[in-house]
Design a protein around this motif. Structure first.
Motif, PDB file in Angstrom:
ATOM      1  N   LYS A   1     -23.050 -21.875  -7.822  1.00 53.95           N
ATOM      2  CA  LYS A   1     -23.768 -20.208  -7.043  1.00 53.95           C
ATOM      3  C   LYS A   1     -23.487 -20.540  -5.754  1.00 53.95           C
ATOM      4  CE  LYS A   1     -27.783 -19.115 -10.554  1.00 53.95           C
ATOM      5  NZ  LYS A   1     -28.230 -20.051 -11.296  1.00 53.95           N
TER       6      LYS A   1
ATOM      7  N   GLU B   1     -20.185 -19.217  -4.989  1.00 56.03           N
ATOM      8  CA  GLU B   1     -20.364 -17.579  -5.202  1.00 56.03           C
ATOM      9  C   GLU B   1     -20.585 -17.554  -4.093  1.00 56.03           C
ATOM     10  OE1 GLU B   1     -21.507 -16.265  -8.423  1.00 56.03           O
ATOM     11  OE2 GLU B   1     -20.316 -17.308  -9.821  1.00 56.03           O
ATOM     12  N   ALA B   2     -21.897 -17.668  -3.211  1.00 57.39           N
ATOM     13  CA  ALA B   2     -22.627 -16.910  -2.077  1.00 57.39           C
ATOM     14  C   ALA B   2     -21.769 -17.132  -0.995  1.00 57.39           C
ATOM     15  CB  ALA B   2     -23.899 -18.336  -1.773  1.00 57.39           C
TER      16      ALA B   2
ATOM     17  N   GLU C   1     -19.286 -14.200  -1.317  1.00 55.18           N
ATOM     18  CA  GLU C   1     -19.921 -12.495  -1.241  1.00 55.18           C
ATOM     19  C   GLU C   1     -20.315 -12.683   0.599  1.00 55.18           C
ATOM     20  OE1 GLU C   1     -21.062 -11.271  -3.895  1.00 55.18           O
ATOM     21  OE2 GLU C   1     -21.337  -9.784  -2.243  1.00 55.18           O
ATOM     22  N   LYS C   2     -20.893 -14.293   1.502  1.00 51.90           N
ATOM     23  CA  LYS C   2     -20.638 -13.656   2.747  1.00 51.90           C
ATOM     24  C   LYS C   2     -19.500 -13.523   3.639  1.00 51.90           C
ATOM     25  CE  LYS C   2     -23.152 -16.480   6.186  1.00 51.90           C
ATOM     26  NZ  LYS C   2     -23.726 -17.547   6.477  1.00 51.90           N
TER      27      LYS C   2
ATOM     28  N   LYS D   1     -16.616 -13.486   2.322  1.00 55.61           N
ATOM     29  CA  LYS D   1     -14.935 -12.024   1.619  1.00 55.61           C
ATOM     30  C   LYS D   1     -14.076 -13.654   1.942  1.00 55.61           C
ATOM     31  CE  LYS D   1     -17.332  -8.565   0.124  1.00 55.61           C
ATOM     32  NZ  LYS D   1     -18.873  -9.661   0.226  1.00 55.61           N
TER      33      LYS D   1
ATOM     34  N   THR E   1     -14.439 -18.520  -8.647  1.00 55.59           N
ATOM     35  CA  THR E   1     -15.118 -17.499  -7.963  1.00 55.59           C
ATOM     36  C   THR E   1     -13.902 -16.558  -7.317  1.00 55.59           C
ATOM     37  OG1 THR E   1     -16.175 -19.233  -7.272  1.00 55.59           O
ATOM     38  CG2 THR E   1     -16.302 -18.373  -5.908  1.00 55.59           C
TER      39      THR E   1
ATOM     40  N   LYS F   1     -12.959 -13.990  -9.113  1.00 54.81           N
ATOM     41  CA  LYS F   1     -14.113 -12.900  -9.234  1.00 54.81           C
ATOM     42  C   LYS F   1     -13.861 -12.356  -7.796  1.00 54.81           C
ATOM     43  CE  LYS F   1     -19.299 -12.282  -9.144  1.00 54.81           C
ATOM     44  NZ  LYS F   1     -19.819 -13.159 -10.147  1.00 54.81           N
ATOM     45  N   TYR F   2     -14.017 -12.442  -6.793  1.00 53.49           N
ATOM     46  CA  TYR F   2     -13.870 -11.851  -5.831  1.00 53.49           C
ATOM     47  C   TYR F   2     -12.001 -11.537  -5.259  1.00 53.49           C
ATOM     48  CZ  TYR F   2     -18.771 -13.155  -4.943  1.00 53.49           C
ATOM     49  OH  TYR F   2     -20.512 -13.114  -5.716  1.00 53.49           O
TER      50      TYR F   2
END
Ligand code: UDP
Length: 331
Positions: free
Chosen positions: A57, A60-61, A64-65, A67, A104, A107-108
């Motif tokens: 988690k 992933e954060a 997300e922040k 990129k 991850t 996913k990104y």
């Protein structure tokens, strides 16, 4: 390009961060759980996220922040002897942690991955210097955990759009020429910092793990590569990935090795300290000789080494050790 440097507060990661800060065109984000890394090594102005790659988690954060466009991965447990005693720790940190990172990335949709691999994937090599395509038969869980990741990467490339470079380091050592950052492990297990701790009076003597190997003086021979030379190879590897869009594996060695006794002798010259030594039994999991050629890295990446002499390498480490005799943050 934004580059996520996982383990960027650790020994090798911090030297790579330092080299990146002198280049234009890159934005660096350091991820480190500070279990082994040192916040003091992070240069001012570089973004730092405290996160653990084994905690999906939080990783992933970070993705997300920020990129990121590329990931360099240095988070690993690295002690050969410990890996023999506690193999599951090695598979958990080194394999499971990397799987989370790769999931991850998938996913990104992050495409470029640079993996910190090791000479230990080769076990007792059949020929020396070890070629880039030599057979990999690790003889300890540490080496096997890194080889497992190399294999996983091959399958990931096949399955989704990822391109990777594996860099197999031989013995990373030395410190940044400024003496501002260097090698500080706790507990310390590596030969050069341990020898320098003797020179600093922090230890009474250096233990030589075995003098009955089939080598010129009976002690193990290793290929010592300066950490700043390694850092340059990472930057060249990233340039290669972006330009060529191809995966590749490179050995980063010097083609020559020094025995444990020769390294101690070099440190005696550099420090002017007698550095008493005592012979002990062999350390489990230690191959007699590990020396690599770097033909592929020289030909494909144009990688060259600045530090070619073990005394210069030890001298750079000594500069850091004198500046920080008790490590970054003396307790
Ligand atoms: N070594 C030693 N005494 C020590 C630490 C290491 O004789 O206190 C030897 C070790 O057995 C190996 C070499 O020094 O042959 C380099 O070990 P290090 O742990 O620095 O790196 P590794 O080769 O395990 O990556």
């Amino acid at each position: 390009m934004k580059v996520l440097i996982c383990g960027g507060a650790g020994y090798i990661g911090s030297h790579i961060v330092r080299e990146f800060t002198s280049l234009s065109g890159y934005e660096i984000v350091i991820v480190d759980n500070l279990s082994k890394g040192h916040v003091e090594s992070i240069p001012k102005g570089v973004t730092f996220e405290e996160a653990d790659i084994c905690d999906k988690k939080s990783i992933e954060a970070v993705f997300e922040k920020h990129k990121p466009g590329a990931v360099m991965h240095f988070c690993a447990s690295i002690e050969v002897g410990e890996s023999v005693i506690d193999p599951l720790k090695y598979y958990e940190n080194n394999v499971t942690g990397t799987i989370y990172l790769l999931q991850t990335m998938q996913k990104y949709k992050v495409k470029y991955f640079i993996f910190s691999s090791t000479a230990a994937i080769f076990g007792n090599p059949e020929t020396t210097p070890i070629a880039d395509d030599a057979k990999s038969v690790p003889i300890n869980p540490y080496g096997d955990s890194k080889l497992t990741v190399e294999k996983i990467l091959g399958w990931c490339e096949n399955a989704f759009d990822i391109r990777y470079v594996c860099l197999r380091y031989f013995n990373a050592c030395g410190a940044h020429e400024s003496g501002e950052i260097g090698e500080d492990h706790n507990p310390e297990t590596h030969l050069i910092p341990l020898i320098l701790q003797v020179a600093l009076g922090r230890r009474p003597q250096i233990k030589i793990y075995g003098n009955d190997y089939d080598t010129r003086d009976g002690t193990c021979i290793r290929d010592y590569i300066h950490v700043t030379d390694l850092a340059h190879a990472h930057i060249k590897a990233l340039e290669y990935l972006v330009k060529e869009n191809k995966s590749q594996k490179f050995n980063l060695g010097s083609g020559e090795g020094y025995s444990v006794k020769e390294v101690i002798e070099a440190a005696r010259k550099v420090t002017g300290h007698p550095i008493p030594a005592v012979v002990e039994g062999r350390r489990p999991g230690d191959p007699a000789v590990l020396i690599a050629g770097s033909k592929r890295a020289e030909e494909i990446l144009g990688w060259t080494r600045k530090y070619k002499n073990v005394e210069d390498i030890v001298a750079s480490a000594w500069k850091y050790h004198q500046a920080y005799p008790h490590g970054y943050a003396p307790k």
